[in-house]
Design a protein around this motif. Structure first.
Motif, PDB file in Angstrom:
ATOM      1  N   VAL A 155     -31.544 -26.064  -7.702  1.00  0.00           N
ATOM      2  CA  VAL A 155     -32.783 -26.461  -7.022  1.00  0.00           C
ATOM      3  C   VAL A 155     -33.691 -25.245  -6.869  1.00  0.00           C
ATOM      4  O   VAL A 155     -33.261 -24.120  -7.114  1.00  0.00           O
ATOM      5  N   SER A 156     -34.931 -25.490  -6.410  1.00  0.00           N
ATOM      6  CA  SER A 156     -35.818 -24.375  -6.081  1.00  0.00           C
ATOM      7  C   SER A 156     -36.136 -24.402  -4.598  1.00  0.00           C
ATOM      8  O   SER A 156     -36.390 -25.469  -4.031  1.00  0.00           O
ATOM      9  N   GLY A 157     -36.111 -23.229  -4.001  1.00  0.00           N
ATOM     10  CA  GLY A 157     -36.389 -23.114  -2.576  1.00  0.00           C
ATOM     11  C   GLY A 157     -36.236 -21.660  -2.197  1.00  0.00           C
ATOM     12  O   GLY A 157     -36.248 -20.791  -3.069  1.00  0.00           O
ATOM     13  N   ASP A 158     -36.105 -21.390  -0.886  1.00  0.00           N
ATOM     14  CA  ASP A 158     -35.928 -20.022  -0.436  1.00  0.00           C
ATOM     15  C   ASP A 158     -34.465 -19.841  -0.021  1.00  0.00           C
ATOM     16  O   ASP A 158     -34.094 -20.168   1.109  1.00  0.00           O
ATOM     17  N   PRO A 159     -33.625 -19.325  -0.938  1.00  0.00           N
ATOM     18  CA  PRO A 159     -32.191 -19.253  -0.649  1.00  0.00           C
ATOM     19  C   PRO A 159     -31.861 -18.340   0.530  1.00  0.00           C
ATOM     20  O   PRO A 159     -30.944 -18.639   1.299  1.00  0.00           O
ATOM     21  N   ALA A 160     -32.625 -17.241   0.698  1.00  0.00           N
ATOM     22  CA  ALA A 160     -32.311 -16.303   1.792  1.00  0.00           C
ATOM     23  C   ALA A 160     -32.524 -16.976   3.145  1.00  0.00           C
ATOM     24  O   ALA A 160     -31.725 -16.806   4.079  1.00  0.00           O
ATOM     25  N   LYS A 161     -33.601 -17.785   3.256  1.00  0.00           N
ATOM     26  CA  LYS A 161     -33.887 -18.426   4.545  1.00  0.00           C
ATOM     27  C   LYS A 161     -32.877 -19.542   4.815  1.00  0.00           C
ATOM     28  O   LYS A 161     -32.438 -19.724   5.947  1.00  0.00           O
ATOM     29  N   LEU A 162     -32.514 -20.277   3.762  1.00  0.00           N
ATOM     30  CA  LEU A 162     -31.498 -21.316   3.932  1.00  0.00           C
ATOM     31  C   LEU A 162     -30.186 -20.683   4.400  1.00  0.00           C
ATOM     32  O   LEU A 162     -29.520 -21.187   5.313  1.00  0.00           O
ATOM     33  N   LYS A 163     -29.844 -19.555   3.788  1.00  0.00           N
ATOM     34  CA  LYS A 163     -28.613 -18.856   4.128  1.00  0.00           C
ATOM     35  C   LYS A 163     -28.632 -18.398   5.592  1.00  0.00           C
ATOM     36  O   LYS A 163     -27.637 -18.511   6.303  1.00  0.00           O
ATOM     37  N   VAL A 256     -29.831 -31.681  17.460  1.00  0.00           N
ATOM     38  CA  VAL A 256     -28.468 -31.461  17.937  1.00  0.00           C
ATOM     39  C   VAL A 256     -27.981 -32.639  18.774  1.00  0.00           C
ATOM     40  O   VAL A 256     -28.763 -33.274  19.484  1.00  0.00           O
ATOM     41  N   ASP A 257     -26.706 -32.932  18.615  1.00  0.00           N
ATOM     42  CA  ASP A 257     -26.001 -33.907  19.450  1.00  0.00           C
ATOM     43  C   ASP A 257     -24.829 -33.170  20.038  1.00  0.00           C
ATOM     44  O   ASP A 257     -24.144 -32.462  19.301  1.00  0.00           O
ATOM     45  N   SER A 258     -24.597 -33.330  21.337  1.00  0.00           N
ATOM     46  CA  SER A 258     -23.459 -32.602  21.879  1.00  0.00           C
ATOM     47  C   SER A 258     -22.923 -33.259  23.127  1.00  0.00           C
ATOM     48  O   SER A 258     -23.671 -33.886  23.873  1.00  0.00           O
ATOM     49  N   ILE A 259     -21.621 -33.136  23.313  1.00  0.00           N
ATOM     50  CA  ILE A 259     -20.997 -33.609  24.548  1.00  0.00           C
ATOM     51  C   ILE A 259     -20.225 -32.437  25.129  1.00  0.00           C
ATOM     52  O   ILE A 259     -19.389 -31.833  24.429  1.00  0.00           O
ATOM     53  N   LEU A 260     -20.537 -32.096  26.384  1.00  0.00           N
ATOM     54  CA  LEU A 260     -19.906 -30.942  27.023  1.00  0.00           C
ATOM     55  C   LEU A 260     -18.389 -31.110  27.008  1.00  0.00           C
ATOM     56  O   LEU A 260     -17.868 -32.152  27.386  1.00  0.00           O
ATOM     57  N   GLY A 261     -17.702 -30.105  26.530  1.00  0.00           N
ATOM     58  CA  GLY A 261     -16.234 -30.145  26.500  1.00  0.00           C
ATOM     59  C   GLY A 261     -15.667 -30.817  25.265  1.00  0.00           C
ATOM     60  O   GLY A 261     -14.469 -30.753  25.015  1.00  0.00           O
ATOM     61  N   GLU A 262     -16.516 -31.476  24.463  1.00  0.00           N
ATOM     62  CA  GLU A 262     -15.979 -32.174  23.284  1.00  0.00           C
ATOM     63  C   GLU A 262     -16.424 -31.581  21.957  1.00  0.00           C
ATOM     64  O   GLU A 262     -15.706 -31.625  20.967  1.00  0.00           O
ATOM     65  N   GLY A 263     -17.651 -31.086  21.939  1.00  0.00           N
ATOM     66  CA  GLY A 263     -18.114 -30.485  20.689  1.00  0.00           C
ATOM     67  C   GLY A 263     -19.580 -30.761  20.429  1.00  0.00           C
ATOM     68  O   GLY A 263     -20.246 -31.480  21.183  1.00  0.00           O
ATOM     69  N   SER A 264     -20.086 -30.152  19.366  1.00  0.00           N
ATOM     70  CA  SER A 264     -21.507 -30.287  19.038  1.00  0.00           C
ATOM     71  C   SER A 264     -21.672 -30.601  17.571  1.00  0.00           C
ATOM     72  O   SER A 264     -20.808 -30.290  16.749  1.00  0.00           O
ATOM     73  N   CYS A 265     -22.801 -31.212  17.248  1.00  0.00           N
ATOM     74  CA  CYS A 265     -23.142 -31.433  15.851  1.00  0.00           C
ATOM     75  C   CYS A 265     -24.618 -31.077  15.664  1.00  0.00           C
ATOM     76  O   CYS A 265     -25.497 -31.719  16.224  1.00  0.00           O
ATOM     77  N   PHE A 266     -24.858 -30.014  14.919  1.00  0.00           N
ATOM     78  CA  PHE A 266     -26.229 -29.604  14.589  1.00  0.00           C
ATOM     79  C   PHE A 266     -26.548 -30.143  13.202  1.00  0.00           C
ATOM     80  O   PHE A 266     -25.740 -30.017  12.292  1.00  0.00           O
ATOM     81  N   THR A 267     -27.716 -30.770  13.054  1.00  0.00           N
ATOM     82  CA  THR A 267     -28.110 -31.280  11.738  1.00  0.00           C
ATOM     83  C   THR A 267     -29.474 -30.733  11.390  1.00  0.00           C
ATOM     84  O   THR A 267     -30.392 -30.790  12.211  1.00  0.00           O
ATOM     85  N   PHE A 268     -29.608 -30.168  10.183  1.00  0.00           N
ATOM     86  CA  PHE A 268     -30.938 -29.750   9.779  1.00  0.00           C
ATOM     87  C   PHE A 268     -31.302 -30.334   8.422  1.00  0.00           C
ATOM     88  O   PHE A 268     -30.438 -30.661   7.605  1.00  0.00           O
ATOM     89  N   VAL A 269     -32.591 -30.528   8.257  1.00  0.00           N
ATOM     90  CA  VAL A 269     -33.112 -31.088   7.014  1.00  0.00           C
ATOM     91  C   VAL A 269     -34.143 -30.115   6.478  1.00  0.00           C
ATOM     92  O   VAL A 269     -34.954 -29.576   7.243  1.00  0.00           O
ATOM     93  N   ILE A 270     -34.121 -29.844   5.164  1.00  0.00           N
ATOM     94  CA  ILE A 270     -35.203 -29.060   4.566  1.00  0.00           C
ATOM     95  C   ILE A 270     -35.607 -29.695   3.230  1.00  0.00           C
ATOM     96  O   ILE A 270     -34.865 -30.501   2.672  1.00  0.00           O
ATOM     97  N   THR A 271     -36.781 -29.329   2.761  1.00  0.00           N
ATOM     98  CA  THR A 271     -37.265 -29.861   1.491  1.00  0.00           C
ATOM     99  C   THR A 271     -37.040 -28.827   0.391  1.00  0.00           C
ATOM    100  O   THR A 271     -37.320 -27.643   0.580  1.00  0.00           O
ATOM    101  N   LEU A 272     -36.503 -29.287  -0.728  1.00  0.00           N
ATOM    102  CA  LEU A 272     -36.297 -28.395  -1.880  1.00  0.00           C
ATOM    103  C   LEU A 272     -36.975 -29.013  -3.090  1.00  0.00           C
ATOM    104  O   LEU A 272     -37.292 -30.204  -3.091  1.00  0.00           O
ATOM    105  N   LEU A 273     -37.184 -28.211  -4.104  1.00  0.00           N
ATOM    106  CA  LEU A 273     -37.837 -28.746  -5.310  1.00  0.00           C
ATOM    107  C   LEU A 273     -36.805 -28.869  -6.425  1.00  0.00           C
ATOM    108  O   LEU A 273     -35.855 -28.102  -6.483  1.00  0.00           O
TER     109      LEU A 273
END
Ligand code: ADP
Length: 273
Positions: A155-163, A256-273
């Motif tokens: 794909v094309s995008g900014d690999p350093a920023k994704l990293k 982000v979705d999270s429950i104290l004491g149980e865990g978290s789930c971070f989700t991110f979306v980006i656009t690539l070419l």
């Protein structure tokens, strides 16, 4: 009785008053405008200074990391190896902090730009995962990547920023989990038309979780869920703020979705070419 002259006089003084009022308003508006301009210029200068400083700080840090790496390869005893490992981990943490500050300063100075190039998404994901897996000291914690749905990840995008976003989010998942599995799931979908892709990555952990009270402001600068002096982890509270900015720059978002004491789930979306 009111004469015509008196009426004319009254009218004139009302007009005079209006004129004076208008002049005053204009004067004040001008003052406000120039104060705003001054404040903007000073904020801009501050951001530019920070951006330059952060850049200057990175060069010697790279020297320190390189020398520690070489030192580790020499014949030193176990105790000395341990010291080198700790110094090396601290250097990595400091470098990541400097990178975050650099990007925030650039973003404030409107100088955060994407460097678009072609890269292999699967390889980038696998590299990040093996780098971070190697940093896990806790045997009760595992890190797993699920990218099987991405066949060709060129794909094309900014690999350093994704990293950088991945390192921040997965680094947090490791930092804030005592045990269990951290699962990183990545999928790539065609978007709008044939030339754009939407990359969705979720990082799910079974760590300490975050209270509902803090969640709404979690992506603001310097916010930490546990600000007590007894908190176990150090940090700056900048990682999530910069991750959000980077995702937005890459035409996406982060949640982000999270429950104290149980865990978290971070989700991110980006656009690539
Ligand atoms: P830092 O980790 O340097 O403090 P961040 O901006 O990366 O800064 O994170 C802000 C705060 O969000 C953390 O201090 C922590 O309280 C909370 N946090 C982030 N990720 C997680 C996670 N995966 N599990 C639990 N808490 C988290």
């Amino acid at each position: 009785s009111t004469t015509v002259e008196e009426l004319a006089e009254a009218k004139k003084s009302v007009l005079d008053f209006n004129q004076r009022l208008e002049n005053k308003v204009q004067e004040r508006t001008q003052e406000l405008k120039s104060a705003t301009l001054k404040a903007e210029a000073s904020a801009q200068a501050k951001s530019e200074f920070l951006a330059t400083m952060s850049h200057e700080l990175r060069t010697p840090m790279n020297g320190i990391q390189g020398m520690l790496y070489l030192l580790k390869g020499t014949s030193i005893d176990n105790k000395q190896q341990q010291y080198v490992d700790i110094a090396s981990q601290s250097a990595t943490d400091l470098l990541s902090l400097i990178n975050n500050i650099l990007d925030l300063a650039k973003s404030d100075a409107n100088k955060l730009e994407l460097n678009i190039e072609e890269f292999d998404l699967n390889k980038l994901l696998e590299d990040v995962i093996s780098l971070l897996s190697a940093s896990i000291k806790n045997e009760a914690l595992t890190l797993q990547l699920n990218n099987s749905s991405i066949d060709s990840g060129i794909v094309s995008g900014d690999p350093a920023k994704l990293k950088q976003v991945l390192l921040n989010l997965i680094g947090n998942a490791i930092k804030f989990s005592q045990q269990g599995q951290i699962t990183v799931t990545a999928k790539l979908d065609k978007f709008h038309n044939d030339s754009e892709y939407r990359l969705t990555v979720s990082i799910k952990d079974s760590g300490c979780g975050i209270s509902q009270k803090v969640l709404p402001k979690l992506f603001e600068r310097f916010v930490q869920a546990d600000s007590s002096s007894t908190r176990q982890h150090d940090g700056s509270g900048l990682g999530l703020a910069i991750s959000k900015q980077l995702c937005e720059l890459m035409q996406g978002n982060i949640t982000v979705d999270s429950i104290l004491g149980e865990g978290s789930c971070f989700t991110f979306v980006i656009t690539l070419l």
